[in-house]
Design an enzyme around this catalytic site. Structure first.
Site, short mmCIF file in Angstrom:
data_model
loop_
_atom_site.label_atom_id
_atom_site.label_comp_id
_atom_site.label_asym_id
_atom_site.label_seq_id
_atom_site.Cartn_x
_atom_site.Cartn_y
_atom_site.Cartn_z
CB SER A 112 -7.46 2.99 7.75
OG SER A 112 -6.70 4.12 7.97
CG ASP A 132 -9.29 10.14 4.98
OD1 ASP A 132 -8.58 10.20 6.08
OD2 ASP A 132 -9.59 9.12 4.70
CG HIS A 150 -10.52 7.43 7.91
ND1 HIS A 150 -9.76 7.55 7.02
CD2 HIS A 150 -10.10 6.46 8.83
CE1 HIS A 150 -8.66 6.82 6.97
NE2 HIS A 150 -8.91 5.98 8.32
#
Length: 356
Positions: free
Chosen positions: A138, A234, A301
């Site tokens: 991330s 995502d 994610h």
């Protein structure tokens, strides 16, 4: 860590967690940069100061090491006995800011935290690394792209050094209202935290600083071998940049953004367009023989840190290859890895995230 002003948002000292490598992995180092969004204005950064994402006061003393950080061979076949380090994220700009806001008592020192941590680890044996991998997920995945070449340059030429970005391919995409939610967020982060001075020069001589915080404008110029692992849909980008509530005042996307199974045909077409945009963004990057790619058609994610998605009996696969095996094959040059999934709904191995 002894480094001038290398502090979290609230002025507390930064930190990392380290599991020492052993056996054949004693001289190999995996650095995992923690993720956790960004703060783009004084209000959100002041709020962040009272959390583990802005202050070491609130950080757990111990955290579970799972997935790519696991010390068990059956959970992490290639990196289990390496030195594994998780660098905690407490600056709010993917480890790149360097300024302060005295009035709000905010320190934006991500770049210094990054440098201080690396220097500290070098003194603890990392300078003897034969192999090193910089990873992150991330906001940490974006950081591993931004710092990839810097990381490479810390080691001798003879060391094998590569980078891995998990769920870090944040796109400068149009949201469902026709606006650019993520660009305006990044614009705030870059301006507030003094990020522009620490962005790659090869980009900033040609583009505005905010554009150079987007990985699509950086990845083709990175000289170090880089692996991009991303879900084509995502979940964070769908929720926070493509269909955030701010771009969807009537809530038309509300159900779809929490659970892909509730998306209408036209919403699915919009998301398929996002996937195409992602594939276009990596075209030039994927032409390099050194780089690796794993884009699965999942609503997910961060797939390296969770055991179920990294390496487990039923992990996501593309062409019978789990993520851990794909990354290992690429890192150790056992095989070239450039795998792009067919579009949703063809992949039955996904661990799709559903939100309440």
């Amino acid at each position: 860590m002894s480094f001038d002003h290398a502090v979290c948002l609230d002025g507390t000292l930064p930190g990392y967690h380290w599991h020492r490598g052993y056996g054949s992995g004693a001289n190999s180092w995996l650095i995992q940069l923690e993720g956790g969004g960004w703060c783009n204005n004084v209000r959100t950064c002041v709020y962040r100061k009272k959390t583990r994402r802005g202050s070491s006061t609130y950080m757990e003393k111990q955290i579970p090491f799972t997935g790519i950080l696991s010390d068990k061979a059956e959970q992490n076949p290639d990196f289990f006995n390496w030195n594994r380090v998780k660098l905690r994220y407490c600056d709010g700009a993917s480890f790149t800011g360097d300024t302060e806001n005295k009035a709000a008592k905010l320190q934006f020192r991500g770049q210094r935290i990054w440098l201080a941590a690396m220097e500290d680890l070098m003194s603890k044996g990392m300078r003897n690394a034969k192999q090193a991998l910089l990873s992150g997920c991330s906001a940490g995945g974006l950081a591993s792209i931004l710092h990839c070449d810097e990381f490479r340059n810390m080691f001798p030429r003879t060391s094998k050094v590569k980078c891995l970005s998990d769920a870090g391919l944040f796109l400068d995409a149009v949201d469902v209202s026709g606006g650019r939610t993520l660009r305006s967020l990044y614009n705030g982060v870059v301006g507030l935290q003094g990020v522009q001075h620490n962005l790659p020069r090869i980009c900033t001589i040609r583009r505005d600083p905010t554009s150079c915080f987007f990985p699509q404008n950086l990845i083709s110029n990175i000289r170090t071998p880089l692996f991009i692992l991303n879900a084509a849909y995502d979940s964070w980008q769908i929720q926070s940049s493509i269909a955030p509530p701010s771009a969807d005042p009537h809530g038309y996307w509300h159900e779809c953004r929490l659970n892909h199974a509730k998306c209408s045909a036209s919403q699915m077409r919009f998301l398929q367009g996002f996937r195409i945009e992602m594939l276009n963004a990596i075209k030039g990057f994927s032409q390099s023989r050194e780089n690796g790619l794993f884009i699965n058609s999942c609503f997910a994610h961060c797939q390296t840190e969770r055991q179920d998605t990294w390496f487990a009996a039923n992990s996501p696969e593309i062409r019978n290859k789990a993520i851990a095996i794909a990354v290992g094959d690429w890192y150790f040059d056992r095989a070239g890895v450039k795998i792009i999934d067919c579009p949703y709904p063809c992949d039955k191995s996904c661990h799709n995230l559903v939100f309440k």
